[in-house]
Design an enzyme around this catalytic site. Structure first.
Site, PDB file in Angstrom:
ATOM      1  CG  ASP A 157      -1.991   0.965   1.262  1.00 48.65           C
ATOM      2  OD1 ASP A 157      -2.872   0.842   0.414  1.00 48.65           O
ATOM      3  OD2 ASP A 157      -1.981   1.877   2.121  1.00 48.65           O
ATOM      4  CG  ASP A 174      -8.075   2.985  -3.742  1.00 44.83           C
ATOM      5  OD1 ASP A 174      -8.854   2.858  -2.776  1.00 44.83           O
ATOM      6  OD2 ASP A 174      -6.877   2.633  -3.704  1.00 44.83           O
TER       7      ASP A 174
HETATM    8  C1  GLC Z   1      -4.281   2.965  -0.661  1.00 45.70           C
HETATM    9  C2  GLC Z   1      -5.481   2.077  -0.686  1.00 45.70           C
HETATM   10  C3  GLC Z   1      -6.689   2.877  -0.300  1.00 45.70           C
HETATM   11  C4  GLC Z   1      -6.475   3.395   1.090  1.00 45.70           C
HETATM   12  C5  GLC Z   1      -5.183   4.194   1.185  1.00 45.70           C
HETATM   13  C6  GLC Z   1      -4.793   4.441   2.594  1.00 45.70           C
HETATM   14  O1  GLC Z   1      -4.342   3.943  -1.618  1.00 45.70           O
HETATM   15  O2  GLC Z   1      -5.602   1.472  -1.934  1.00 45.70           O
HETATM   16  O3  GLC Z   1      -7.865   2.143  -0.375  1.00 45.70           O
HETATM   17  O4  GLC Z   1      -7.553   4.203   1.481  1.00 45.70           O
HETATM   18  O5  GLC Z   1      -4.107   3.495   0.611  1.00 45.70           O
HETATM   19  O6  GLC Z   1      -4.383   3.250   3.199  1.00 45.70           O
END
Ligand code: GLC
Length: 538
Positions: free
Chosen positions: A204, A329
């Site tokens: 992530d 997302d």
């Molecule tokens: C990444 C994930 C997203 C999340 C963010 C914070 O972008 O894909 O869904 O909200 O990280 O962890």
């Protein structure tokens, strides 16, 4: 000379992202779970994908639906137990599928014991595990950094009278990746899952890990316009993509390489030229820095051709490309490009050079589901309402059949189902030989059958009006891909490109075996793959 990567499963295979809350609910609470995923593995095998990656399944207060982790080495009861997880690993491997987990090392939940300790006093041994700073002289936040989810990136703590930095929610405090103990702790987490047999991680926001050591203000973004998410007001030059991040990525890769045949995938939203830096010096970084260019590319032949070429040209020698068409997302591809072009998009994804990543439900043409204000669950939309940043619409339950909750659950699902789920579902699309689901199956099967599609070179041929034309070739032969990105018919004259062979697959699934003569005609919204007839293939 093929690069060594080309024999790896993560280079040759098709990746499939599961958002566990929404794939299959086995225990009847309206939220998907691990047992549900196990039950649906035969579907994935039948689809032909090679690996699944799961969004977070770890204990979490769910402020950001699992991207706020309170225990890196457990399973949230909502999803099941560690026994269920072990059963999933065994079942996936037994079915020939690899399993990739989401590693969220940039931040924890504010309920993680590390943060609870860190917050407890300024001299706690874990204080430096997070980013604590004194207030600015006026008592305000230490600098101008913004949270991606709206507002300041700093949260004041009354007890210790300092601020902690959070790139996302205040409940998602950022870890201090300059601290070696933090690194060691997360590497132990990786080993824990790798020893359990997990085949790799999607990391992530990997480009966020290291922040400027002087915490300098980010400069304003001159291109910022009202209607853009508020954090876009600044260029995050000091809060993300710092050069030292690449050292961390290389360290993570070394952990991955302690085990056989595992993969490190990075979530990275950066321009192509910066993105490719994450392959690392000597390719010692991420094997697959996710390439999200297709998620926001204007759907025009010339734009797509240009971005494919830019990406291909930017790849370091030996680096293996990859393409992503959807994720949890971003708006669903079928809504971004429309249902007719969703088929063309599928053909593009599965004929480009590089590992394709699919998002659950895209194979049945799932649309972005409209979410009424009182149904919003996504914290991003709650904090920054009304400008279209909400992510609930692409996270709705998988549509399996026409029963009350679409075969997803026996209970009311946590997010609404698409209005068309009684028609657009796996059970209905399965027997329809020309459905998008069967198109995906055929594309994946063809990619497996034709070595040119799996690892042949990419050669652009034309991008003219709505026509996007390219070839994939190796020493044994070549395959031509012709995509019509518009509603009007187009044709390609054979002499200019040297067509031979027959149509192996049309996005309409009705022209297989058609011999290609002096001219190749495409209907509106049609894509075709032309290659040697199966009999000609030795
Ligand atoms: C990444 C994930 C997203 C999340 C963010 C914070 O972008 O894909 O869904 O909200 O990280 O962890």
């Amino acid at each position: 000379m093929p690069s060594p990567a080309i024999t790896s499963w993560w280079a040759l295979g098709v990746l499939y992202q599961i958002y566990p809350r929404s794939f299959q609910d086995a225990d009847g609470d309206g939220v998907g779970d691990l047992k549900g995923i196990i039950a649906r593995l035969p579907y994935l095998v039948d689809l032909g994908v090679d690996a699944i990656w799961l969004s977070p399944i770890f204990p979490s207060p769910m402020a950001d639906f699992g991207y706020d982790i309170a225990d890196y080495v457990g399973i949230d009861p909502l999803f099941g137990t560690m026994d269920d997880f072990d059963a999933l690993v065994a079942a996936a491997h037994g079915a020939g599928l690899k399993l990739i987990l989401d590693l969220v090392p940039n931040h924890t939940s504010d309920q993680h014991p590390w943060f609870i300790e860190s917050r407890s006093s300024r001299d706690n041994p874990k204080r430096d595990w997070y980013l604590w700073r004194d207030p600015a002289p006026d008592g305000g936040p230490p600098n101008n950094w913004l949270s991606e989810f709206g507002g300041s990136g700093w949260q004041y703590d009354e007890r210790t009278q300092q601020y902690h930095y959070h790139a996302f929610l205040a409940q998602q405090p950022d870890l201090n990746w300059r601290n070696p103990d933090v690194r060691a702790a997360v590497y132990q987490v990786m080993r824990f899952w790798l020893r359990k047999g997990v085949d790799g991680f999607r990391v992530d926001v990997i480009w966020h890990l290291i922040k400027d050591d002087q915490f300098r203000d980010n400069p304003p973004n001159p291109d910022f316009r009202p209607g853009m998410p508020p954090h876009a007001a600044l260029h995050p030059v000091y809060s993300a993509d710092r050069p030292e991040t690449l050292q961390v990525v290389a360290e993570m890769r070394r952990v991955i390489d302690e085990f056989d045949a595992r993969v490190l995938i990075g979530e990275i939203y950066l321009p192509i030229e910066r993105l490719v830096a994450y392959y690392g010096e000597g390719l010692a970084g991420a094997q697959l820095p996710f390439n999200f260019a297709l998620l926001s590319a204007p759907w025009h032949a010339r734009t797509l051709a240009a971005l494919i070429e830019r990406y291909e040209a930017a790849l370091p020698p030996g680096a293996w490309p990859n393409w992503v068409l959807g994720n949890h997302d971003r708006p669903r591809v079928a809504s971004r490009v429309g249902p007719a072009q969703a088929r063309v998009a599928a053909m593009l994804l599965l004929t480009l050079r590089g590992t394709p990543t699919m998002y659950y439900g895209d194979e049945i043409g799932m649309q972005q589901v409209p979410i009424a204000p009182d149904q919003v669950r996504d914290p991003f939309e709650k904090n920054v309402p009304g400008i279209g940043v909400g992510r609930d619409g692409c996270r709705t339950p998988m549509q399996w059949d026409a029963t009350e909750h679409a075969g997803f659950s026996s209970a009311e699902p946590w997010l609404p189902l698409a209005a068309d789920s009684a028609q657009e579902n796996v059970a209905n699309l399965n027997p329809d030989a020309q459905s998008i689901l069967n198109l995906y199956r055929a594309l994946i099967a063809l990619r497996k059958r034709l070595p040119q599609l799996a690892h042949g070179d990419y050669a652009p041929l034309a991008a003219d009006g709505d026509l996007l034309l390219y070839r994939r070739h190796d020493a044994e032969g070549s395959v031509l891909i012709a995509l019509n990105l518009g509603a009007e018919p187009v044709s390609v004259v054979s002499e200019t490109i040297g067509l031979d062979g027959e149509i192996l697959l049309s996005t309409a699934m009705d022209r297989g075996g058609e011999r290609v003569g002096s001219e190749l005609s495409l209907r509106g919204h049609e894509g075709v793959i032309v290659g040697p007839a199966p009999d000609d293939v030795v």
